[in-house]
Design a protein around this motif. Structure first.
Motif, PDB file in Angstrom:
ATOM      1  N   ALA A   2     -11.355   3.852  10.789  1.00 52.49           N
ATOM      2  CA  ALA A   2     -10.638   4.670   9.814  1.00 52.49           C
ATOM      3  C   ALA A   2     -11.599   5.419   8.907  1.00 52.49           C
ATOM      4  O   ALA A   2     -12.641   4.900   8.516  1.00 52.49           O
ATOM      5  CB  ALA A   2      -9.729   3.776   8.971  1.00 52.49           C
ATOM      6  N   ASP A  58      -9.228   3.022   2.982  1.00 53.80           N
ATOM      7  CA  ASP A  58      -8.981   3.635   4.281  1.00 53.80           C
ATOM      8  C   ASP A  58      -8.021   4.811   4.138  1.00 53.80           C
ATOM      9  O   ASP A  58      -7.076   4.755   3.346  1.00 53.80           O
ATOM     10  CB  ASP A  58      -8.367   2.626   5.250  1.00 53.80           C
ATOM     11  CG  ASP A  58      -9.349   1.568   5.700  1.00 53.80           C
ATOM     12  OD1 ASP A  58     -10.567   1.790   5.563  1.00 53.80           O
ATOM     13  OD2 ASP A  58      -8.892   0.513   6.179  1.00 53.80           O
ATOM     14  N   PRO A  60      -4.917   6.778   5.004  1.00 54.92           N
ATOM     15  CA  PRO A  60      -3.665   6.328   5.609  1.00 54.92           C
ATOM     16  C   PRO A  60      -3.349   7.101   6.885  1.00 54.92           C
ATOM     17  O   PRO A  60      -3.841   8.212   7.086  1.00 54.92           O
ATOM     18  CB  PRO A  60      -2.608   6.608   4.540  1.00 54.92           C
ATOM     19  CG  PRO A  60      -3.255   7.410   3.487  1.00 54.92           C
ATOM     20  CD  PRO A  60      -4.733   7.418   3.724  1.00 54.92           C
ATOM     21  N   ALA A  61      -2.513   6.506   7.706  1.00 54.99           N
ATOM     22  CA  ALA A  61      -2.025   7.197   8.900  1.00 54.99           C
ATOM     23  C   ALA A  61      -1.239   8.425   8.463  1.00 54.99           C
ATOM     24  O   ALA A  61      -0.889   8.567   7.294  1.00 54.99           O
ATOM     25  CB  ALA A  61      -1.135   6.260   9.718  1.00 54.99           C
ATOM     26  N   ASN A  66       0.343   2.012   7.032  1.00 54.13           N
ATOM     27  CA  ASN A  66      -0.590   1.285   7.886  1.00 54.13           C
ATOM     28  C   ASN A  66      -0.367  -0.217   7.836  1.00 54.13           C
ATOM     29  O   ASN A  66      -0.723  -0.933   8.753  1.00 54.13           O
ATOM     30  CB  ASN A  66      -2.035   1.570   7.466  1.00 54.13           C
ATOM     31  CG  ASN A  66      -2.476   2.955   7.819  1.00 54.13           C
ATOM     32  OD1 ASN A  66      -2.048   3.499   8.822  1.00 54.13           O
ATOM     33  ND2 ASN A  66      -3.312   3.530   6.992  1.00 54.13           N
ATOM     34  N   GLU A 118       5.005  -1.539   1.262  1.00 55.26           N
ATOM     35  CA  GLU A 118       4.103  -0.740   2.092  1.00 55.26           C
ATOM     36  C   GLU A 118       2.789  -0.470   1.352  1.00 55.26           C
ATOM     37  O   GLU A 118       2.781  -0.164   0.162  1.00 55.26           O
ATOM     38  CB  GLU A 118       4.803   0.577   2.405  1.00 55.26           C
ATOM     39  CG  GLU A 118       4.018   1.524   3.225  1.00 55.26           C
ATOM     40  CD  GLU A 118       4.777   2.826   3.396  1.00 55.26           C
ATOM     41  OE1 GLU A 118       4.115   3.869   3.369  1.00 55.26           O
ATOM     42  OE2 GLU A 118       6.014   2.797   3.554  1.00 55.26           O
ATOM     43  N   SER A 121      -3.399  -0.088   3.501  1.00 58.02           N
ATOM     44  CA  SER A 121      -4.203  -0.954   4.363  1.00 58.02           C
ATOM     45  C   SER A 121      -4.053  -2.402   3.906  1.00 58.02           C
ATOM     46  O   SER A 121      -3.558  -2.680   2.807  1.00 58.02           O
ATOM     47  CB  SER A 121      -5.686  -0.565   4.295  1.00 58.02           C
ATOM     48  OG  SER A 121      -6.205  -0.855   3.013  1.00 58.02           O
ATOM     49  N   ASP A 155       0.450  -5.546  10.290  1.00 62.27           N
ATOM     50  CA  ASP A 155      -0.213  -4.282  10.590  1.00 62.27           C
ATOM     51  C   ASP A 155       0.804  -3.391  11.299  1.00 62.27           C
ATOM     52  O   ASP A 155       1.425  -3.811  12.283  1.00 62.27           O
ATOM     53  CB  ASP A 155      -1.416  -4.501  11.510  1.00 62.27           C
ATOM     54  CG  ASP A 155      -2.514  -5.286  10.829  1.00 62.27           C
ATOM     55  OD1 ASP A 155      -2.838  -4.958   9.673  1.00 62.27           O
ATOM     56  OD2 ASP A 155      -3.056  -6.217  11.454  1.00 62.27           O
TER      57      ASP A 155
END
Length: 162
Positions: A2, A58, A60-61, A66, A118, A121, A155
Motif C-alpha cells: 500500500a 496506508d 485507502p482503497a 480496507n 470502518e 487500515s 480485512d
C-alpha cells in the motif's frame, strides 16, 4: 504494498497547513520531511523522520474501506447506548481514525446489536483503540451490555456499491 499518506490537516499548526502527500513510503517520508523543515520550521533530524514515519497511514482503497471491526453485543438499553456513542463522537472529533460506523439491531432477535466500524487500515483501527476516549466508551458500553461483547477484526476483501 500500500502507498502511504502524510496529511497535515490531521495535525493543526500555526501554518494552518492542508498539504497531503501520497506515494511510496520512502517518497512520502522524504517529501514530508522537506515540507516539515521548509514550512513548519522543524529541524531535519533522525527523530523527526522517525516521528513522520510513525504518522504515515496506508492509502485507502478506492472506496475507502480496507478494514472493518464488527462488534456483536446484547443490551436492553438502546437509548443509553446511543447517548454513549454521541458522547464518544464528540470527544474524539479530530482524533479518531474510524471513518464510518453503522449500528444495526437484529430484526429477529430483539436486544441483539451489531456495530460495523470502518477504518482505512488495521493499524488505524488499533491507533483508534488506544485513544483514552475509546477505552472509556468500551468500559461504559460493557456496563450497558447483558453479556461481554464480541469483537471481530476483518480485512475487507471486496466492497462494492450496488
Amino acid at each position: 504494498m500500500a502507498r502511504k499518506i502524510a496529511d497535515c490537516r490531521k495535525y493543526p499548526s500555526e501554518a494552518n497547513c492542508s498539504l497531503t502527500i501520497i506515494g511510496e513510503e520512502e517518497e512520502v517520508l522524504r517529501s514530508a520531511t522537506e515540507h516539515a523543515v521548509s514550512v513548519h520550521q522543524h529541524e531535519d533530524t533522525p527523530g523527526l523522520r522517525d516521528q513522520i514515519r510513525e504518522l504515515l497511514v496506508d492509502e485507502p482503497a478506492a472506496d475507502g474501506m480496507n478494514f472493518v471491526q464488527l462488534i456483536e453485543f446484547k443490551t436492553g438499553k438502546e437509548a443509553e447506548l446511543n447517548k454513549l456513542i454521541d458522547d464518544w463522537e464528540e470527544a474524539t472529533g479530530g482524533k479518531r481514525t474510524a471513518k464510518r460506523a453503522v449500528l444495526a439491531r437484529d430484526h429477529e432477535y430483539p436486544g441483539s446489536y451489531y456495530e460495523f466500524v470502518e477504518f482505512p487500515s488495521y493499524d488505524e483501527a488499533m491507533r483508534n483503540s488506544r485513544l483514552p476516549e475509546t477505552d472509556e466508551i468500551s468500559r461504559k458500553m460493557r456496563a450497558l451490555c447483558d453479556e461481554e461483547p464480541t469483537f471481530h477484526n476483518l480485512d475487507v476483501v471486496r466492497a462494492e456499491s450496488l
